[in-house]
Design a protein around this motif. Structure first.
Motif, mmCIF file in Angstrom:
data_model
loop_
_atom_site.group_PDB
_atom_site.id
_atom_site.type_symbol
_atom_site.label_atom_id
_atom_site.label_comp_id
_atom_site.label_asym_id
_atom_site.label_seq_id
_atom_site.Cartn_x
_atom_site.Cartn_y
_atom_site.Cartn_z
ATOM 1 N N GLY A 175 13.201 10.511 -7.931
ATOM 2 C CA GLY A 175 12.409 9.875 -6.881
ATOM 3 C C GLY A 175 12.137 8.417 -7.158
ATOM 4 O O GLY A 175 11.079 7.888 -6.779
ATOM 5 N N TRP A 176 13.079 7.745 -7.827
ATOM 6 C CA TRP A 176 12.868 6.350 -8.215
ATOM 7 C C TRP A 176 13.393 5.344 -7.201
ATOM 8 O O TRP A 176 13.170 4.145 -7.353
ATOM 9 N N GLU A 214 0.111 14.538 -18.544
ATOM 10 C CA GLU A 214 0.859 14.869 -17.327
ATOM 11 C C GLU A 214 -0.036 15.516 -16.274
ATOM 12 O O GLU A 214 0.105 15.255 -15.070
ATOM 13 N N ARG A 218 -0.908 14.110 -12.431
ATOM 14 C CA ARG A 218 -0.713 14.921 -11.214
ATOM 15 C C ARG A 218 -1.993 14.959 -10.380
ATOM 16 O O ARG A 218 -1.954 14.864 -9.152
ATOM 17 N N ARG A 223 3.094 9.825 -9.319
ATOM 18 C CA ARG A 223 4.329 10.407 -9.858
ATOM 19 C C ARG A 223 4.569 9.812 -11.234
ATOM 20 O O ARG A 223 4.389 8.607 -11.439
ATOM 21 N N SER A 224 4.978 10.659 -12.167
ATOM 22 C CA SER A 224 5.028 10.186 -13.557
ATOM 23 C C SER A 224 6.206 10.795 -14.304
ATOM 24 O O SER A 224 6.791 11.785 -13.868
ATOM 25 N N TYR A 225 6.513 10.177 -15.426
ATOM 26 C CA TYR A 225 7.489 10.720 -16.382
ATOM 27 C C TYR A 225 6.941 10.453 -17.779
ATOM 28 O O TYR A 225 6.796 9.299 -18.185
ATOM 29 N N LEU A 238 4.723 5.483 -14.584
ATOM 30 C CA LEU A 238 4.075 5.843 -13.319
ATOM 31 C C LEU A 238 4.741 5.087 -12.181
ATOM 32 O O LEU A 238 5.106 3.920 -12.339
ATOM 33 N N HIS A 239 4.895 5.754 -11.038
ATOM 34 C CA HIS A 239 5.552 5.067 -9.918
ATOM 35 C C HIS A 239 5.024 5.573 -8.580
ATOM 36 O O HIS A 239 4.573 6.718 -8.447
ATOM 37 N N LYS A 240 5.107 4.689 -7.610
ATOM 38 C CA LYS A 240 4.738 4.993 -6.231
ATOM 39 C C LYS A 240 5.683 4.225 -5.316
ATOM 40 O O LYS A 240 6.321 3.261 -5.747
#
Length: 539
Positions: A175-176, A214, A218, A223-225, A238-240
């Motif tokens: 989802g990047w 994690e 959530r 959204r994270s890795y 972290l991303h949006k």
């Protein structure tokens, strides 16, 4: 077993062909007959035979018209033309329709056998290739989580790992695409509850910290890795979507960092420090945010106003302008990976690359070099602690500070690091080599005892309580072969003995050495010996 259909408007030909074909010897099974092209088309659609023998001149629909319809419908079986005529136009059209072979009317038993053997060999090779392709796809699916993790680690640290499927599939999975990113670098402080614990408990603490991190991400809708790096360092990407306001995203990330520190302290009694990198608009800049996050963590000069243990990156955080060009995260990871396996050449190569003339290390001040050395030694110390080794007696903290305080330039720093790496690797390697040698010997014995079973490297790794990737590296270092190649070689040697005994069918031999797919076994056998099992048997 292969299947075959015959299409001919002459009942005598149908009967004669059925009698002349050596069905059992060739491993063929009849699945039906038809007396014109239209009836043949219905039969072939329903039964899907591997081989079709068809006449050309027939009522209702001739053979070539039937073949043309079959090709339009993507029928990929073998087609053999049966005809008593010699017509150039028909021959040319048959070639265009990709007919596989030709039988004259009448055909002798020897000719029928020869033509069928030829198309069966082509079918066998095709099926073996399909099986190899399927196995490759299955392996890729099996290893995809590992490949994804390795690629993400490469992206986060500035490495060069490329996934076999290309980056764009990974971007879709993660989802990047069209996202903005921000990196948090987490450091577990070795004090309080984590001080003096066993290596096993240290692993459990890190696992618990990761789960907590994690879960909090959530809950915040981010959204994270999460990725463990070397020893006591971890990262949280972290991303949006890019459509999300940039300042709001930054505020959410810093607020999450504060909650992570509070929750980990409250529930696990583990102290964390967190560095935050700058926001990035493209995934290719994630490694820059990682470097910034770890730089903020190392400098600890700009704590967040609301959370004193969250340090935010700014350009002012560098004590010296040259430090902006030094990117130690990837270097630290490479050194940790090398020292973990006591791979001295690999560690020295990583050092050489990092301290090259154009890296910026040469421009660092003595204080910055000392800080870099302190970070590296802490990482190596934690890394070896994971394996049950302690470096405190090798270089106590007071001596470490003293030695680093004497370093005046990059060349001295590089020589100091090289000397420490050599001492570490040479000190621990002998005992490790003995233990690793015993592990590999156990694997070899396991292969010889279980070669007939469907065994994989993961099965053996579970037996010796070592990660599959590390075990793969050890096995190749000691044997010069991969686990898979060695297993195949053992199986082929066993198969050769069975073939020479002349007591079993090829299919039985294949099954007894771990292969359910006979064509695939035959392909491997020929690759290993230079001859097929049948040729080897007759030699």
């Amino acid at each position: 077993m292969w299947t075959l259909a015959i299409v001919d408007d002459d009942r005598q030909v149908l009967g004669g062909m059925s009698r002349l074909i050596p069905w059992e010897q060739l491993g063929i099974r009849p699945i039906g007959e038809a007396m014109d092209g239209e009836e043949g088309l219905r039969l072939i659609r329903a039964a899907k035979p591997d081989i079709v023998i068809t006449d050309i001149y027939m009522p209702v629909m001739n053979g070539l018209e039937m073949i043309e319809q079959l090709r339009k419908q993507q029928f990929d079986g073998k087609i053999i033309i049966l005809s008593g005529y010699s017509d150039f136009d028909y021959a040319r059209k048959a070639l265009r329709l990709q007919v596989d072979d030709y039988l004259p009317k009448p055909a002798s038993p020897a000719t029928i056998r020869e033509v069928l053997q030829r198309v069966i060999a082509e079918l066998s090779e095709k099926r073996a290739a399909e099986n190899r392709e399927q196995e490759l796809q299955d392996r890729l699916m099996q290893y995809e989580p590992y490949l994804e993790r390795e690629w993400v680690k490469s992206v986060l640290t500035g490495g060069t790992f490329s996934p076999p499927t290309g980056p764009y599939r990974m971007l879709d999975r993660l989802g990047w695409k069209g996202a903005q990113f921000m990196m948090l670098a987490l450091e577990i402080k070795r004090q309080g509850r984590t001080e003096g614990i066993s290596a096993r408990d240290w692993h459990l603490f890190r696992f618990a910290v990761g789960n907590t991190v994690e879960e909090l991400a959530r809950q915040d809708g981010l959204r994270s890795y999460f990725l463990e790096l070397h020893s006591h360092h971890m990262t949280l990407l972290l991303h949006k979507p890019l459509s999300w306001p940039a300042e709001a995203f930054r505020s959410e990330v810093l607020a999450l960092a504060g909650r992570i520190i509070e929750s980990v302290d409250r529930y696990l009694q583990v102290k964390l420090r967190i560095g935050a990198g700058l926001r990035k608009d493209d995934w290719t800049a994630i490694a820059d945010s990682t470097e910034e996050a770890f730089q903020a963590l190392a400098e600890r000069r700009e704590p967040d106003a609301n959370h004193p243990c969250v340090y935010v990156y700014t350009d002012a955080g560098f004590r010296h302008p040259a430090a902006r060009n030094v990117r130690p995260v990837r270097f630290f990871q490479e050194m940790a990976d090398a020292v973990r396996t006591f791979d001295e050449p690999r560690a020295l190569l990583a050092l050489e690359d990092f301290a090259s003339s154009d890296s910026g290390v040469a421009q660092l001040s003595p204080g910055e070099l000392a800080a870099l050395g302190t970070q590296l030694f802490a990482i190596l110390s934690f890394t070896l602690y994971d394996s049950g080794h302690k470096l405190d007696d090798e270089l106590p903290p007071a001596d470490l500070s003293k030695e680093l305080g004497l370093i005046e330039n990059a060349q001295q720093w590089k020589a100091w690091v090289a000397e420490k790496v050599k001492r570490i690797c040479r000190r621990f390697t002998p005992n490790e080599n003995l233990k690793h040698k015993e592990t590999v010997e156990f694997i070899i014995q396991y292969i010889h005892e279980h070669y007939a079973e469907n065994i994989h490297l993961q099965d053996v790794a579970d037996q010796v309580y070592i990660s599959k990737n590390y075990l793969s590296t050890l096995f190749r270092q000691f044997t010069g072969e991969t686990f898979g190649d060695y297993l195949t070689r053992v199986r082929m040697e066993k198969a050769k003995s069975m073939v020479l005994e002349k007591k079993l069918l090829i299919a039985e031999i294949a099954e007894r050495v771990g292969y359910r797919n006979v064509p695939y076994f035959t392909t491997l056998f020929k690759k290993h010996t230079g001859r097929s099992p049948t040729e080897f048997y007759r030699a």
